[in-house]
Structures are given as C-alpha cells and as structure tokens.
Design an enzyme around this catalytic site. Sequence first.
Site, PDB file in Angstrom:
ATOM      1  N   HIS A  32     -11.996  -5.601   7.981  1.00  0.00           N
ATOM      2  CA  HIS A  32     -12.404  -5.192   6.264  1.00  0.00           C
ATOM      3  C   HIS A  32     -13.664  -4.497   6.750  1.00  0.00           C
ATOM      4  O   HIS A  32     -14.183  -3.978   5.899  1.00  0.00           O
ATOM      5  CB  HIS A  32     -13.309  -6.919   5.633  1.00  0.00           C
ATOM      6  CG  HIS A  32     -12.400  -7.794   5.835  1.00  0.00           C
ATOM      7  ND1 HIS A  32     -11.910  -9.237   6.473  1.00  0.00           N
ATOM      8  CD2 HIS A  32     -11.335  -7.738   4.871  1.00  0.00           C
ATOM      9  CE1 HIS A  32     -11.232  -9.269   6.186  1.00  0.00           C
ATOM     10  NE2 HIS A  32     -11.003  -9.014   5.223  1.00  0.00           N
ATOM     11  N   GLU A  77       1.133  -1.275  -0.259  1.00  0.00           N
ATOM     12  CA  GLU A  77       0.203  -0.376  -0.161  1.00  0.00           C
ATOM     13  C   GLU A  77       1.032   1.649   0.154  1.00  0.00           C
ATOM     14  O   GLU A  77       0.496   2.342  -1.124  1.00  0.00           O
ATOM     15  CB  GLU A  77      -0.428   0.340   1.239  1.00  0.00           C
ATOM     16  CG  GLU A  77      -1.863  -0.975   0.604  1.00  0.00           C
ATOM     17  CD  GLU A  77      -1.750  -2.593   0.770  1.00  0.00           C
ATOM     18  OE1 GLU A  77      -0.589  -2.231   1.393  1.00  0.00           O
ATOM     19  OE2 GLU A  77      -2.397  -3.239   0.899  1.00  0.00           O
TER      20      GLU A  77
END
Length: 721
Positions: A525, A456
Amino acid sequence: MAQGTSQKKSTAKKRTNTNGTATKQNQLNESHNSPEIDWKSVARTLLLSRALDQIEEKELVPAGLITYQFSSRGHDLAQIILGEQITHPHDAATLYYRSRPFVLTQGLEATEALCSTMGRAGGISEGRDIGVVHNLPRRDRATVLPTSGDVGAQFTPAIGWAQAIEYRSNVLGDGEWKGAIAVALSGDAACATNGFWSALTIATTLKLPYLFFVEDNGYGISVTGDLQTPGGSISVNLASFTGLKILSGSGVDPEETSRLIVEAVQFARSGSGPVLLHLRVPRLSGHSYTDNQSYKSEEQVAQEEANDPLPKLRDFMVGKKIVTEEEWVKMEEAGEEIARKAAESAKNAKEPDTEGVLNGRFYQRGLPQVAGGLMAEVGEEGYEHSRGGEFEPKPEGPRMNMVDAIRRALESELQQNNRVLLFGEDVGMKGGVHGATIDLQHKFGQERVFDTSLNEEGIIGRAVGMAMAGLMPVPEIQFRKYADPAHEQITDCGTIRWRTAGKFAAPLVVRIPVGYGKKTGDPWHSVSGEALYAHLVGWQIAIPSNAEDAVGLLRSALRGNDPTMFFEHRALLDTRDGRRPWPGDNFILPFGKANVVREGTDITIVTWGEMVHRAAAAAEKSQKSVEVIDLRTVSPWDKETVLNSIQKTNRCIVLHEDNWTCGFGGEIAATIAQEAFHYLDAPVERMATPDIPIPYNPTLMAAVVPGIEDILERIEQLIKF
Ligand SMILES: Cc1ncc(C[n+]2csc(CCOP(=O)(O)OP(=O)(O)O)c2C)c(N)n1
C-alpha cells in the site's frame, strides 16, 4: 431493432475508393430485416487483399523493402464480411496484426497499406509503427482504434468504446450513437490473455454492445490451441458463461460465415448484450513471413490449403450466378493491377519526415487530432477555450484536508463537464477506500460515478476506449501497487498520439494514492514508483504536496488533452501538512511549474510529494539558508527553476521517497551535472529509500525512508564539502 440500423437505412450511400472496392453502407433486406451481403464488394476486397499479400511476399519482402509481413490469407473472407456490417457512424473496432482485410473494408487505400508496411510517408503511421498495426479515424464506416502490438491489448479499449456508446446515447442524449457497437478482432491464442477475460467480465456484467470476433486458426505462432484453451475451443468452454451469446462455425464457407456474422452483429446491435463469434479459419502462411511452419506436418498444411476461403467464394458466386467465370477473372486481374500500382507508388513514396519524429508525445498546438478527447470534436480553438482557468488562487474558507479538496475539485468538474466519468473499485456507494468520491454517486448518478469489477487492466483499458470516444474518464486505482496489472494498457495509452502520427489521443486522468501511510507503510500500500511512469512515453505525472496544488493540478489534468497520472500521497490526505483553504472553482495550475516553497542561498533541496514537508521542516531547523523546491509534477519537470536555483546556491540535494536506483532523482542529478556543472561547489547529493519495499514496522520504516534528521545531517555535510 436498434435505432441505428434504421438510420443506416436512410443514409445508405455508395462510395468507391481508389481500391475499386465499394464502401457501401448496408441496405436492409426488407423481408428478413438483415443486411444483404454485397458479394461483389466482398470479392473485390478479398482479391485485393490477396494481391497485396502476394506482392509483399513475393516481391517487397525479398527485395528488403518490408521487414514485418503478416499474411491474412485464410482469415480474410470472414474479416471482409464483418467489415461490410460494421457501418454505423459510431461503430468502432480494435484489431490485431492480421486484420488488414477488415481495414480495407473501412476505407484503407492500397497505396496507404503498402506505404505502411514499407514504413514510408503516406502510410498510416508515417513510418512510426509497423505497417500491420493499423488505426483509421472514421472514413465512411467505423473508427478503427489504434492497434497494439501486444496480443490481448485490443479487448478492453473496445469495452470503453462500448460503454461510451451507452453513456453518449442514454445519458448525453446523442441519438446518433444509438445502435452502434464495438468489435474486437482477435486470434484464438489471444483468448488466453488477461485482456480477454477482463473484457469478457465487463461486457457481460454491463451487457455492453460488444462483439468478440475470434478467428481461430488453431495456432498462436507454433503453440496449438489446446494449450491456449482447454479442449481447444473457446466457444465450447464459454457455453455456460452468463450473459454471453455464443455463435460458432465456419469462417471460410461464404454462406455459413455470412449468416453467423450477420446474426452476431445484429445481436450486438439489439441491446441484448455481448456476443462471441468463434470462427474456424486456416492460417495459409507462416505466422509471419519468417516463420517456415516447420512445426506443421505436410498433411496439416495440405488440409489447410484445401480450406482456403477464396476458391470457396469463387465457386459460391459463380454457382449462384452472382458473377461469371470471366467476370471473376477480371476482378482478380483488377485486384492485381491495383496492388501493382500501389506497390509502385509506395516504392516512389518519400521517406518519412525526420524533423517531426519527436512530435506527438504530448498535445501541441497546430498538430492534428482527429479522433479522441474533446478536441477532436470541438476543434483546437474550442478546446483551448474550454481548458481555461484562473492561475491565481482565491483562498476561501478554513483549511481543508487534501482528500476533501480533491473530492470538491472532482465535484466541480463533474458539474461543469458532463463528459467526466469517475470509476474504480469501491468508488461508487462507498465513496472510495480513501473517501475521495464520497457522495458523488449520490449526486451525479450511477452512470457517472460507478464501481467496477476488480480488474485494473479493465479499468485502464476501458478508460482508454472511453477517452477515444470523446469522454473524460477518471479511473481510480486503489493503491499504486495495484496498477501493476494495468501496465500494458498504461504503456500503450501513452504512445497512442505518437504512434498514430497525432491522429488519435486518449486524454484521461488516473488517480492513484501513493506512498506510506500516516503511521506505517508496507510493500503493497506504500509504493510510490513515479519513476516507472516517468520513464514511459506520453504520460503527465502530478504529485501534489498540498490541497491547493492538488486542486489546481487535478483541474488542469481534467481540462487537459493528455493522459495524466495524478498521485495522491496517503500521508497527506487528511493530515495537517496537506491542508489548505479551497483555492476556487476555477483555479488551475500548469504542469511543469515548480513551487519554491522556501527561498534560500546556501543549498537547494529538490523534492515532491510528502518529502516536501520533511525538507521544509529540516530547512526550518537548519542554521543554513536552504531553498526548497517542490516540483509538483515530475512529467514534465521544471528544469528551469531547478537550474536557476543551483546558479544561486551552488549546492543541491535531490530527495524522494521512491527507491534509489533509477529513481527520478537520478534524472535530475544527471541534468544538473550536465547543465549546471560549473555552478556546483559540491557533488549533487541524492536521498531516497534504499532498494527495498517500504517496511511495515514503523521503526523499520523510519530507518529507511529519509527523515528530517537525515536531511538536516546531509545539509550540514554538503555545505561543509
Ligand atoms: C503480449 C504479447 N505476448 C506475446 C506476443 C508475441 N506474439 C505475437 S503473435 C503471437 C500469437 C498470437 O496468436 P493468435 O492470437 O491465435 O493470433 P494468430 O496469429 O494465430 O492469428 C504471439 C505469441 C505479443 N505480440 N504480445
């Protein structure tokens, strides 16, 4: 040989700045097809750099005029030789705090340098940033991208620039970008950072025109190199790394250093992939002025002194009859004279303008922006024209899922703007783990819609570099929690405009699915966490509650001039609540304009994202007249609509899914308390998830996330207050 090199040959010119150093574009030595080194220019810059260090250390720091001083003595020769090679008009460099000699080669003036370290007007950041953290939109040579104070943060933005070189020259057909390279300057300890490994993976897998320029002095402040890299040599360790050309050697011997640098730069320009150049240099001062090097033995210090590149350069130039001893002394005096005059000018320079200190958090008409984003290339008028859209939706067709609307909005902007690029993990062939980019790679090609490595920091850092190279990058992060490794790049991106006093900008759009899912949540999540980003400088944040708003806000961000977080709520992507008809190919929504979803007179609920639907459902069930405000964006947020509503209802609940403590609701409640206190008939109520992650078990989740019944109950309580 890359085309850019022959371009340089034809455009070779000489400019002399007030430093007295030539910023000459390199000419080719026809017989060796390699640039000649202009040793006199190297010497002039080196002597000036030394004189600047000297005047800072001996005079300006002791006088209290400079707080942060980082000497480059020992690193300087190699940086200056490098600077003499970084001459292509679309080369870019990212730096660290010890890189001033390189910046001098790129056109930094001596007075600017000292105004910068003294924090005065006329310095490169106008007193906003420490003076060794440079940036320089292109003068005669490369673009010096904004430097970060975070060690290791320089690597991935340079990757973005390198990838933009490829995209602009190969896909957009910008011939003048051909042959350009990106270079990242660093110390050896920086090779232990996440950013380094991230950049290494991307540069090698994509074969980018990228140069890792490692100045190894054996220390990271006081920590020795063997703790940064096993065995203490990054070039030895990377010898078997696929796709990486490695060069290593002396960074102090003029002949060896220049040979290595020329070879490294030529290799990077040749289109054969990245190169790592590992040069050994001494650090001839403490890490910074305040570091007394007590951790080094006297022997060690003496060895380093003996390795000073300055006398080596003098001996080399005199030995080769490039200069006489007398000429050398004259050059030395000239450097000192320039530094002295610069110090006087800097001492007389004004304090920076306090009026403007808040400018530059976001794009503002009338402020400069000379590098980055579309505006730097087309000017303010051109940019303002390009961002246009229609504020009224033109609903067409049946209601569509939010995820399909997002995909269609991306597609329409990909069609209209060839600078838009989509990328992230699984974004390409698969179409994203949420399906938001399905078929887009097929339609627009792998150069515009592509998969990335699982990193990321690399995804966001690369986007920052691309944005500064004039593209509109749209990285996808798979889930909000997985943006955590990119946090350093996110925070640094947000401050670019401010800390470069408006010169640079990195407009980009990060798309991130957030919040719990349709049936369940979990700690990984289901994070929303908008408050964390709302706290940062310079980021716009959108959290649409339906497909129409998603299209309007996404388009607005994609045509905008600021970094934007675009949150896509997982429970709305393909559920009834989020569905709306397509609002049109040109529909746009401004940031900071809330939507009054439901009008009422008894109480106001301020919310955003999926909670909008729970609030609306509770309002529907309630016997009371409830006004529901969907903020749509939390940065900026529509204070005016909220305060106006409270003047009418005199009661307010602020509701969000993000955690309670320091949640964005606290900001809104505090603003109401401060600015609408006299209108309140009851305390401002906050509803949020308590300070725990979202649980996996649906019953547990329902027990902690505010539900319709909880909201209804709170409405009743507050009205009874
Ligand atoms: C992310 C981060 N961690 C720690 C620091 C504090 N720090 C500043 S410089 C430095 C050492 C860096 O050494 P190296 O990369 O070898 O460069 P050198 O100073 O030796 O030229 C450290 C730990 C920082 N600026 N950024």
